[in-house]
Design an enzyme around this catalytic site. Structure first.
Site: not given
Ligand SMILES: Cc1ncc(COP(=O)(O)O)c(C=O)c1O
Length: 402
Positions: A262-263, A265, A302, A332-333, A361
């Site tokens: 189940e790849p 990435r 990420r 604003c983080e 992702y």
């Protein structure tokens, strides 16, 4: 350039921020895994969670891939992309009755159950529907994937699967249950795994269980090793598809049962870049320099979520002395940072930068925080490009509201 196509030309038409993918890179990565397992019966179920934009899923289907769906929504996307339900494995913690019902009614290939309770719910639903659901139990082998803690899933402190020591009894106790057919065993110990050892150990545990179940009179059709193969974000040596196969194949051969992979990435990660525009630059008296982009954690979560590293390059580097930059987003983080202390040529407002290896992702984790519309995605293939998801508009966003 992306495969001979000018990134500037794409941006001139489609704007920024934007995800640009290379179809060639996806083909090459898929084929590398397929070839590595060529001598052994195998099925690659591309994990849609990594990137489920329809055109990408269709491309993988055209290469012979099958699908791994992690929600009812991903099952439906896989079906829209043309997959037959039997070509889909349904994985994931916390499946709802509605999701299970749809999976059973449509005849999904295998449901990877996460607990004894879920097996019982599947049996109950399938029996009531006059169906037999093909299932595999996900085991938790208590193996450290040696990846980031937030994407390690195979330790007994994680919520995933059933403890390996309970798995055999769970199969034994349920082998007569109406509505269930035990098709396989499943493991997935984490993502972005960079060495062969944890993957080999997971295969050993799974194959040993499959052999025990055979002794118990529960013959299986496949063992599912999940995904997890890492990619080189930082340019450090990385396990290749061939090394992965070399690590797990001797284990698989002990049982001789076909393998499901189940790849996610490893197939799409390298294929994508997030291209953004510099909207502001700042220099503090202490010497710290910031380049503020029109993309941030809303487009690519990420780095904020896992502190993950992505290479960042100017699309057209200026030929002047390099210096240290913090490349940040507009949100604003304070976690909205793509890269700190990056040594880059001078950056000016309106310059384009590419955040590399964002095919997996990336777009799938984007959000509308700050009412930011989702960025478009384009696919470059054989010298030309096409929009595969248009930019979201404020009207799209407000369409759901009264
Ligand atoms: C059950 C399962 N299978 C496959 C994958 C795909 O993993 P990766 O993208 O690391 O290959 C995941 C992702 O975490 C997963 O949870």
């Amino acid at each position: 350039m992306c495969d001979g196509v000018s990134v500037r030309a794409i941006v001139a038409e489609a704007g920024t921020p934007i995800y640009i993918y290379s179809a060639r890179a996806i083909r090459e990565a898929y084929t590398a895994i397929d070839r590595a397992f060529a001598g052994y019966p195998h099925a690659i179920h591309y994990a849609l969670k990594a990137n489920s934009t329809l055109a990408i899923v269709r491309l993988l289907r055209s290469l012979g891939s099958r699908a791994d769906a992690n929600s009812g929504g991903e099952i439906r996307v896989a079906q829209r992309a043309g997959f037959e339900p039997r070509e889909i494995v349904f994985t994931g913690v916390g499946k709802t009755y509605e999701e299970l019902e749809h999976a059973i009614a449509s005849g999904v290939g295998t449901i990877n159950a996460e607990s004894a309770g879920e097996l019982d719910r599947i049996a109950g639903l399938a029996h009531a529907m006059g169906r037999e659901a093909r299932v595999a139990l996900r085991v938790n082998p208590d193996i450290d994937a040696k990846s980031h803690p937030n994407i390690s899933t195979g330790l007994k402190t994680n919520k995933f699967g059933v403890p390996i020591e309970e798995a055999r009894a769970i199969y034994r106790e349920r082998r007569q249950l109406k509505g269930l057919r035990f098709a396989g065993v499943h493991v997935h110990i984490g993502s972005q795994i960079t060495t062969a050892d944890p993957l080999r150990r997971a295969a050993t545990v799974l194959v040993t269980l499959a052999l025990e179940l055979r002794d118990d009179g529960v013959p299986l059709e496949h063992v599912d090793l999940g995904g997890g193969l890492g990619i080189a974000y930082e340019g450090r040596p990385m396990i290749t598809a061939d090394e992965y196969a070399a690590a797990v194949l001797p284990e698989l051969k002990r049982a001789g049962i076909p393998v499901v992979l189940e790849p996610g990435r490893a197939i799409v990660g390298h294929s994508g870049a997030l291209v953004a525009r510099v909207v502001d630059t700042k220099r503090y008296p202490n010497g710290r320099q910031f380049a503020v982009l029109d993309a941030g954690m809303t487009e690519l979560m990420r780095p904020a979520l896992y502190g993950s590293f992505h290479r960042i390059i100017p699309v057209s580097p200026r030929s002047a002395e390099e210096s240290s930059w913090d490349v940040v987003g507009p949100i604003c983080e304070s976690s909205d940072v793509f890269g700190r202390d990056r040594i880059l040529p001078p950056l000016e407002v309106d310059d384009l930068v590419a955040v590399l290896d964002t095919g997996a992702y990336g777009a799938v984790m984007a959000s509308n925080y700050n009412r930011r519309p989702l960025a478009p995605e384009v696919l470059v293939d054989q010298g030309s490009w096409a929009t595969i998801r248009r930019r979201q508009t404020i009207d799209d966003l407000l369409a759901l509201e009264q």
